[in-house]
Motif scaffolding. Structure first.
Motif, mmCIF file in Angstrom:
data_model
loop_
_atom_site.group_PDB
_atom_site.id
_atom_site.type_symbol
_atom_site.label_atom_id
_atom_site.label_comp_id
_atom_site.label_asym_id
_atom_site.label_seq_id
_atom_site.Cartn_x
_atom_site.Cartn_y
_atom_site.Cartn_z
ATOM 1 N N GLY A 292 64.350 -30.232 -53.936
ATOM 2 C CA GLY A 292 62.936 -29.933 -53.770
ATOM 3 C C GLY A 292 62.632 -28.716 -52.925
ATOM 4 N N GLY A 293 63.676 -27.938 -52.577
ATOM 5 C CA GLY A 293 63.475 -26.761 -51.741
ATOM 6 C C GLY A 293 63.673 -25.467 -52.500
ATOM 7 N N LEU A 294 64.111 -24.427 -51.791
ATOM 8 C CA LEU A 294 64.305 -23.110 -52.394
ATOM 9 C C LEU A 294 65.718 -22.574 -52.219
ATOM 10 C CD1 LEU A 294 60.988 -21.312 -51.320
ATOM 11 C CD2 LEU A 294 61.461 -22.530 -53.456
ATOM 12 N N ALA A 295 66.544 -23.233 -51.431
ATOM 13 C CA ALA A 295 67.932 -22.819 -51.201
ATOM 14 C C ALA A 295 68.023 -21.386 -50.682
ATOM 15 C CB ALA A 295 68.753 -22.975 -52.488
ATOM 16 N N PHE A 296 67.138 -21.043 -49.762
ATOM 17 C CA PHE A 296 67.149 -19.713 -49.180
ATOM 18 C C PHE A 296 68.231 -19.592 -48.118
ATOM 19 C CE2 PHE A 296 62.656 -17.747 -49.858
ATOM 20 C CZ PHE A 296 62.899 -17.729 -51.226
ATOM 21 N N SER A 297 68.735 -18.386 -47.986
ATOM 22 C CA SER A 297 69.653 -18.098 -46.883
ATOM 23 C C SER A 297 68.854 -17.887 -45.616
ATOM 24 C CB SER A 297 70.468 -16.853 -47.209
ATOM 25 O OG SER A 297 69.616 -15.728 -47.338
ATOM 26 N N ALA A 298 69.563 -17.809 -44.503
ATOM 27 C CA ALA A 298 68.892 -17.596 -43.218
ATOM 28 C C ALA A 298 68.143 -16.266 -43.201
ATOM 29 C CB ALA A 298 69.909 -17.649 -42.080
ATOM 30 N N SER A 299 68.718 -15.243 -43.840
ATOM 31 C CA SER A 299 68.067 -13.933 -43.859
ATOM 32 C C SER A 299 66.777 -13.976 -44.667
ATOM 33 C CB SER A 299 69.009 -12.880 -44.439
ATOM 34 O OG SER A 299 69.365 -13.211 -45.773
ATOM 35 N N LYS A 300 66.757 -14.698 -45.784
ATOM 36 C CA LYS A 300 65.540 -14.799 -46.594
ATOM 37 C C LYS A 300 64.452 -15.583 -45.863
ATOM 38 C CE LYS A 300 67.558 -14.372 -51.208
ATOM 39 N NZ LYS A 300 67.770 -15.036 -52.522
ATOM 40 N N ALA B 42 49.229 -27.252 -38.121
ATOM 41 C CA ALA B 42 49.782 -25.902 -38.068
ATOM 42 C C ALA B 42 51.250 -25.923 -37.645
ATOM 43 C CB ALA B 42 48.967 -25.042 -37.104
ATOM 44 N N THR B 43 51.570 -26.718 -36.621
ATOM 45 C CA THR B 43 52.964 -26.831 -36.177
ATOM 46 C C THR B 43 53.817 -27.484 -37.248
ATOM 47 O OG1 THR B 43 52.207 -27.049 -33.882
ATOM 48 C CG2 THR B 43 54.471 -27.706 -34.360
ATOM 49 N N SER B 44 53.272 -28.484 -37.905
ATOM 50 C CA SER B 44 54.006 -29.165 -38.974
ATOM 51 C C SER B 44 54.325 -28.214 -40.111
ATOM 52 C CB SER B 44 53.190 -30.352 -39.500
ATOM 53 O OG SER B 44 52.988 -31.319 -38.498
ATOM 54 N N PHE B 45 53.384 -27.337 -40.439
ATOM 55 C CA PHE B 45 53.628 -26.367 -41.511
ATOM 56 C C PHE B 45 54.784 -25.446 -41.157
ATOM 57 C CE2 PHE B 45 53.118 -22.479 -43.879
ATOM 58 C CZ PHE B 45 52.736 -22.908 -45.140
ATOM 59 N N GLU B 46 54.801 -24.958 -39.932
ATOM 60 C CA GLU B 46 55.882 -24.071 -39.501
ATOM 61 C C GLU B 46 57.238 -24.759 -39.630
ATOM 62 O OE1 GLU B 46 55.423 -20.996 -38.613
ATOM 63 O OE2 GLU B 46 53.268 -20.885 -38.277
ATOM 64 N N VAL B 47 57.280 -26.040 -39.265
ATOM 65 C CA VAL B 47 58.545 -26.780 -39.291
ATOM 66 C C VAL B 47 59.008 -27.029 -40.717
ATOM 67 C CG1 VAL B 47 59.640 -28.983 -38.710
ATOM 68 C CG2 VAL B 47 58.153 -27.847 -37.045
ATOM 69 N N VAL B 48 58.121 -27.581 -41.548
ATOM 70 C CA VAL B 48 58.533 -27.952 -42.905
ATOM 71 C C VAL B 48 58.763 -26.722 -43.779
ATOM 72 C CG1 VAL B 48 57.471 -30.224 -42.863
ATOM 73 C CG2 VAL B 48 56.145 -28.280 -43.676
ATOM 74 N N PHE B 49 58.127 -25.600 -43.445
ATOM 75 C CA PHE B 49 58.373 -24.395 -44.236
ATOM 76 C C PHE B 49 59.843 -23.978 -44.122
ATOM 77 C CE2 PHE B 49 58.659 -19.782 -44.707
ATOM 78 C CZ PHE B 49 58.130 -19.627 -45.969
ATOM 79 N N ALA B 50 60.357 -23.968 -42.906
ATOM 80 C CA ALA B 50 61.759 -23.605 -42.718
ATOM 81 C C ALA B 50 62.688 -24.633 -43.374
ATOM 82 C CB ALA B 50 62.069 -23.490 -41.232
ATOM 83 N N LEU B 51 62.385 -25.927 -43.227
ATOM 84 C CA LEU B 51 63.203 -26.964 -43.848
ATOM 85 C C LEU B 51 63.149 -26.869 -45.360
ATOM 86 C CD1 LEU B 51 62.236 -30.018 -41.588
ATOM 87 C CD2 LEU B 51 64.382 -28.735 -41.554
ATOM 88 N N PHE B 52 61.956 -26.626 -45.891
ATOM 89 C CA PHE B 52 61.769 -26.519 -47.336
ATOM 90 C C PHE B 52 62.551 -25.339 -47.900
ATOM 91 C CE2 PHE B 52 59.323 -24.390 -50.710
ATOM 92 C CZ PHE B 52 59.348 -25.370 -51.689
ATOM 93 N N CYS B 53 62.471 -24.195 -47.246
ATOM 94 C CA CYS B 53 63.183 -23.014 -47.719
ATOM 95 C C CYS B 53 64.696 -23.208 -47.677
ATOM 96 C CB CYS B 53 62.797 -21.798 -46.881
ATOM 97 S SG CYS B 53 61.115 -21.194 -47.172
ATOM 98 N N TYR B 54 65.172 -23.928 -46.696
ATOM 99 C CA TYR B 54 66.622 -24.097 -46.525
ATOM 100 C C TYR B 54 67.196 -25.146 -47.472
ATOM 101 C CZ TYR B 54 71.135 -24.593 -44.205
ATOM 102 O OH TYR B 54 72.473 -24.620 -43.935
ATOM 103 N N SER B 55 66.393 -26.156 -47.873
ATOM 104 C CA SER B 55 66.880 -27.243 -48.721
ATOM 105 C C SER B 55 67.265 -26.739 -50.109
ATOM 106 C CB SER B 55 65.815 -28.339 -48.852
ATOM 107 O OG SER B 55 65.499 -28.879 -47.595
#
Length: 226
Positions: free
Chosen positions: A44-52, A26-39
């Motif tokens: 291999g990510g989504l290139a999201f901004s901080a607001s998204k 569960a903790t790992s999911f929280e961490v990699v979700f933010a990293l994945f969205c930001y990459s």
């Protein structure tokens, strides 16, 4: 009762091991979700901004609140707690499997100027809601875990000790999970291991093994009832 005496009870020892594993995934999911969205999407990510990313986490919180307030009481009245725990744990592999598909959607809708078209963005947000919804179902295992500890404590006097041992195992896993999973994430992307998704393969395999091991709790629960 001493720590050793409490851990001799199979149901409690199984809940300790399962709580450790649950907290880790569960903790790992929280961490990699933010990293994945930001990459970057190409990484291999989504290139999201901080607001998204903030909006994504807000969706996650809303889903979790709705599940806890509106669905959890009904589920506890309708289904066996041990089976609910097993079901919650079994969704984690699917939650992690969503990540590569979210990136494929982003790649598919990427325009020449590096932006996502409106239709793709809408589909992507639906996919994010599904991934976060699965993770919030998985998080329900924390609530059912406390109920199972109460049901399987050796005696009323040992309830606080039993709960404390399980909570310690959860906190211990939470203390090093971010370091391990973020390092694996960076290693996978920097070295293009398994197309940058080695971390997904590892977490899917790990969470699958964890969900299989959780069947011990269901077995001990049936023995207690009989």
């Amino acid at each position: 009762m001493s720590l050793k005496e409490i851990l001799t009870y199979p149901a409690i020892s199984a809940l300790v091991a399962s709580g450790f594993s649950l907290s880790f995934v569960a903790t790992s999911f929280e961490v990699v979700f933010a990293l994945f969205c930001y990459s970057a999407i190409q990484s291999g990510g989504l290139a999201f901004s901080a607001s998204k990313i903030g909006w994504s986490l807000s969706i996650s919180g809303g889903i979790s609140s709705a599940l806890q307030i509106f669905f959890m009481p009904y589920l506890l009245r309708t289904f066996d707690c041990a089976k609910m725990y097993l079901f919650s744990m079994s969704v984690w592999p699917f939650a992690y499997l969503c990540f590569p598909f979210l990136n494929l959607i982003a790649r598919w809708g990427l325009t020449e100027d590096g932006q996502l078209d409106a239709n793709t963005a809408a589909i992507l947000w639906v996919g994010i809601a599904i991934a976060l919804g699965l993770s919030r179902i998985g998080v329900l295992a924390f609530s059912t875990s406390m109920i199972l500890v109460r049901e399987h404590a050796p005696n009323p006097g040992a309830l606080s000790q039993s709960n404390g041992i399980v909570q310690f195992a959860m906190c211990f896993a939470r203390s090093f999970a971010p370091f391990l999973v973020s390092s694996l994430f960076a290693l996978s992307i920097d070295n293009d291991l398994l197309w940058g998704y080695l971390w997904v393969a590892v977490m899917v395999c790990l969470s699958t093994l964890i969900s299989i091991d959780c069947r011990r709790i269901l077995l001990h629960s049936k023995k207690t009832i009989s």
